[in-house]
Design a protein around this motif. Structure first.
Motif, PDB file in Angstrom:
ATOM      1  N   TYR A 209       0.797  -1.091   0.077  1.00  0.00           N
ATOM      2  CA  TYR A 209       0.108   0.040   0.224  1.00  0.00           C
ATOM      3  C   TYR A 209       0.860   1.220  -0.003  1.00  0.00           C
ATOM      4  O   TYR A 209       2.043   1.304   0.428  1.00  0.00           O
ATOM      5  CB  TYR A 209      -0.890   0.132   1.324  1.00  0.00           C
ATOM      6  N   ALA A 210       0.223   2.479  -0.379  1.00  0.00           N
ATOM      7  CA  ALA A 210       1.037   3.529  -0.558  1.00  0.00           C
ATOM      8  C   ALA A 210       0.765   4.368   0.706  1.00  0.00           C
ATOM      9  O   ALA A 210      -0.423   4.564   1.340  1.00  0.00           O
ATOM     10  CB  ALA A 210       0.685   4.519  -1.706  1.00  0.00           C
ATOM     11  N   GLU A 211       1.755   4.945   1.548  1.00  0.00           N
ATOM     12  CA  GLU A 211       1.494   5.353   2.809  1.00  0.00           C
ATOM     13  C   GLU A 211       1.161   6.945   2.777  1.00  0.00           C
ATOM     14  O   GLU A 211       0.314   7.197   3.252  1.00  0.00           O
ATOM     15  CB  GLU A 211       2.871   5.362   3.537  1.00  0.00           C
ATOM     16  N   ASN A 212       1.527   7.499   1.658  1.00  0.00           N
ATOM     17  CA  ASN A 212       1.158   8.905   1.402  1.00  0.00           C
ATOM     18  C   ASN A 212      -0.250   8.856   1.064  1.00  0.00           C
ATOM     19  O   ASN A 212      -0.700   7.982   0.103  1.00  0.00           O
ATOM     20  CB  ASN A 212       1.891   9.944   0.567  1.00  0.00           C
ATOM     21  N   ASN A 213      -1.049   9.925   1.455  1.00  0.00           N
ATOM     22  CA  ASN A 213      -2.465  10.066   1.052  1.00  0.00           C
ATOM     23  C   ASN A 213      -3.271   9.042   1.524  1.00  0.00           C
ATOM     24  O   ASN A 213      -4.387   8.764   1.262  1.00  0.00           O
ATOM     25  CB  ASN A 213      -2.555   9.631  -0.607  1.00  0.00           C
ATOM     26  N   TRP A 214      -2.903   8.078   2.771  1.00  0.00           N
ATOM     27  CA  TRP A 214      -3.565   7.033   3.136  1.00  0.00           C
ATOM     28  C   TRP A 214      -4.906   7.382   3.470  1.00  0.00           C
ATOM     29  O   TRP A 214      -5.856   6.730   3.168  1.00  0.00           O
ATOM     30  CB  TRP A 214      -2.524   6.307   4.219  1.00  0.00           C
ATOM     31  N   ASN A 215      -5.014   8.581   4.298  1.00  0.00           N
ATOM     32  CA  ASN A 215      -6.545   8.772   4.639  1.00  0.00           C
ATOM     33  C   ASN A 215      -7.376   9.107   3.717  1.00  0.00           C
ATOM     34  O   ASN A 215      -8.644   9.118   3.899  1.00  0.00           O
ATOM     35  CB  ASN A 215      -6.345   9.906   5.699  1.00  0.00           C
ATOM     36  N   GLU A 216      -6.839   9.588   2.431  1.00  0.00           N
ATOM     37  CA  GLU A 216      -7.825   9.870   1.246  1.00  0.00           C
ATOM     38  C   GLU A 216      -7.913   8.617   0.463  1.00  0.00           C
ATOM     39  O   GLU A 216      -9.290   8.422   0.349  1.00  0.00           O
ATOM     40  CB  GLU A 216      -6.944  11.040   0.389  1.00  0.00           C
TER      41      GLU A 216
END
Lengths: 298, 171
Positions: A127-134
């Motif tokens: 998974y990609a950590e940046n933008n995770w909450n989006e």
């Protein structure tokens, strides 16, 4: 020059075929008719005026009274995309996290939003950590149990299909030729090729091939492998064997046994002998253990 | 006192567009042999009319449209290869003759004809196809193309000659 005049008249329907024949002869008339016949069957465009007019209106709107050349717009757009995409790809994909388990190993991990994932043996998630909450997007191969914290849409992508949820507990299993999703809490949307299905708590969807989709139920609150056992509900024997091989890191050989026999039951992950007994006794089979190889026969 | 209708009126323009769409699209197609190019030519030509709507006489708008297609063709796509194809179901000229030899010869004839039509100069091809496919009279074609009927006749004779009909003209 006389003949030519008659042919022009015939072309304008001012002269009948009979009249023309008397002027130029049967053979030439036939040749002319044949040429005409095949010409009328040339494929002409079938665009529809309504649709074309809609497109035209669009063109008209873009520039008042002046039409943009579409191909130029596309070329420019494509060029811009080509410039932007690698940067975008680099930024978004660069800090993705990948976690892998080997055979007979499980891992527990916590995602940035405190969602929990338990990864079963021989599986990978990334998974990609940046933008995770989006965008809570996870790529999975193998099997994992998810306990999702409430928040934005959470999506699990597998080769077979995708699973979408808001906040819930569920298990996804994507092994070769076998895709199964178990829902334990909340509700889960499963997309497999063109099929879409919403699973309610206690429901299981099992997909072997596109035409073989089964809906099952489970009384469990958690997948059995979390409790260090594997349970099966009318599962073909070869799937059970695969799981057994994975959990104990052994090789199993079937002798004169139909590997499509359906098995319902549970085996433990802690003792191979007991596990083999729970599998073979109900199916009236026997087994022998040779170091890392197990032979199951009638 | 009645004013001649004006194409700047949206409703009238739409009517004009839809009325002339098919004929104009085929017209462009005969010229360039590609349905996507012909549609482009057509949309651009309609756009020209829309731009100049105030100065175009409604009664002459149709011929203006066809002339514009011709001009745009010359500016844009005249260099490209022309390819024609038959409809899926093309009955043979002699429907009753099913001998393999006949079918083979007809197939060959059809392909040769397509190639020859594609190889015609654009103006000849356009006139020939307008006449043969759409059954337009020489007079109507002359009007569309803004040329004399004599010129149409001349192009037609040339086209027939180029298609190498077994028909030998006079002599």
């Amino acid at each position: 020059m006389e003949n030519e005049k008659y042919i022009h008249q015939w072309m304008n329907d001012e002269l009948t075929s009979e009249e023309l024949e008397s002027k130029i002869g049967f053979k030439e008339l036939e040749a002319l008719k044949k040429l005409s016949h095949y010409t009328t069957h040339i494929n002409v465009p079938k665009e529809n005026s309504e649709e074309a007019f809609q497109n035209f209106q669009q063109l008209k709107k873009h520039k008042k009274g002046k039409v943009v050349n579409f191909s130029v717009v596309f070329k420019v757009a494509a060029a811009i995309l080509l410039l932007i995409y690698p940067t975008y790809y680099f930024v978004t994909q660069n800090n993705s996290t990948t976690i892998t388990t080997s055979i007979a190993e499980t891992k527990i991990l916590v995602l940035p939003d405190n969602s929990e994932v338990v990864l079963n043996g021989n599986s990978t998630i990334s998974y990609a950590e940046n933008n995770w909450n989006e965008h809570r997007n996870i790529n999975l191969t193998g099997e994992a149990y998810f306990k999702v914290a409430k928040g934005k849409k959470f999506t699990v992508h597998t080769q077979s299909g995708t699973v979408q949820v808001l906040g819930t507990q569920f298990n996804v299993q994507d092994r070769t030729g076998f895709f199964q999703v178990d829902c334990y809490e909340g509700s889960v949307k499963v997309t497999y090729q063109n099929h879409e299905k919403i699973l309610l708590p206690g429901k299981i969807i099992q997909i072997l091939t596109e035409n073989k989709i089964q809906h099952l139920t489970t009384p469990n609150k958690k997948p059995s492998w979390i409790l260090k056992e594997s349970s099966f509900n009318q599962t073909p024997l070869f799937k059970v064997i695969e799981e057994l091989e994975k959990q104990y890191d052994i090789n199993i050989v079937l002798k004169n046994v139909d590997n499509k026999t359906l098995f319902t039951g549970t085996f433990t992950h802690t003792n191979l002998e007991i596990a083999l007994k729970t599998l073979t006794i109900p199916l009236k089979l026997t087994y022998t253990i040779n170091q890392n190889e197990v032979i199951i026969s009638k | 006192m009645s004013k001649s209708p004006n194409l700047c009126d949206e409703i009238l323009f739409e009517k004009f567009y839809k009325q002339n769409f098919k004929a104009a699209n085929n017209f462009a197609f005969y010229k360039c042999g590609s349905s996507s190019d012909s549609l482009d030519l057509l949309q651009d030509s309609f756009a020209k009319i829309w731009e100049n709507c105030a100065s175009i006489n409604y009664l002459k708008a149709k011929s203006y449209l066809f002339t514009t297609i011709n001009h745009l063709f010359l500016n844009k796509v005249k260099h490209q290869n022309v390819v024609f194809a038959y409809q899926k179901e093309t009955p043979n000229y002699d429907k009753d003759n099913h001998s393999p030899e006949y079918l083979y010869l007809e197939e060959e004839y059809k392909q040769q004809l397509l190639t020859k039509i594609a190889a015609l100069p654009a103006q000849q091809r356009q006139i020939f196809l307008l006449n043969r496919i759409e059954n337009k009279k020489y007079r109507e074609i002359a009007e569309l193309l803004n040329i004399s009927q004599k010129t149409v006749e001349k192009h037609m004779s040339e086209a027939l000659k180029n298609l190498q009909l077994k028909t030998k003209f006079s002599k």
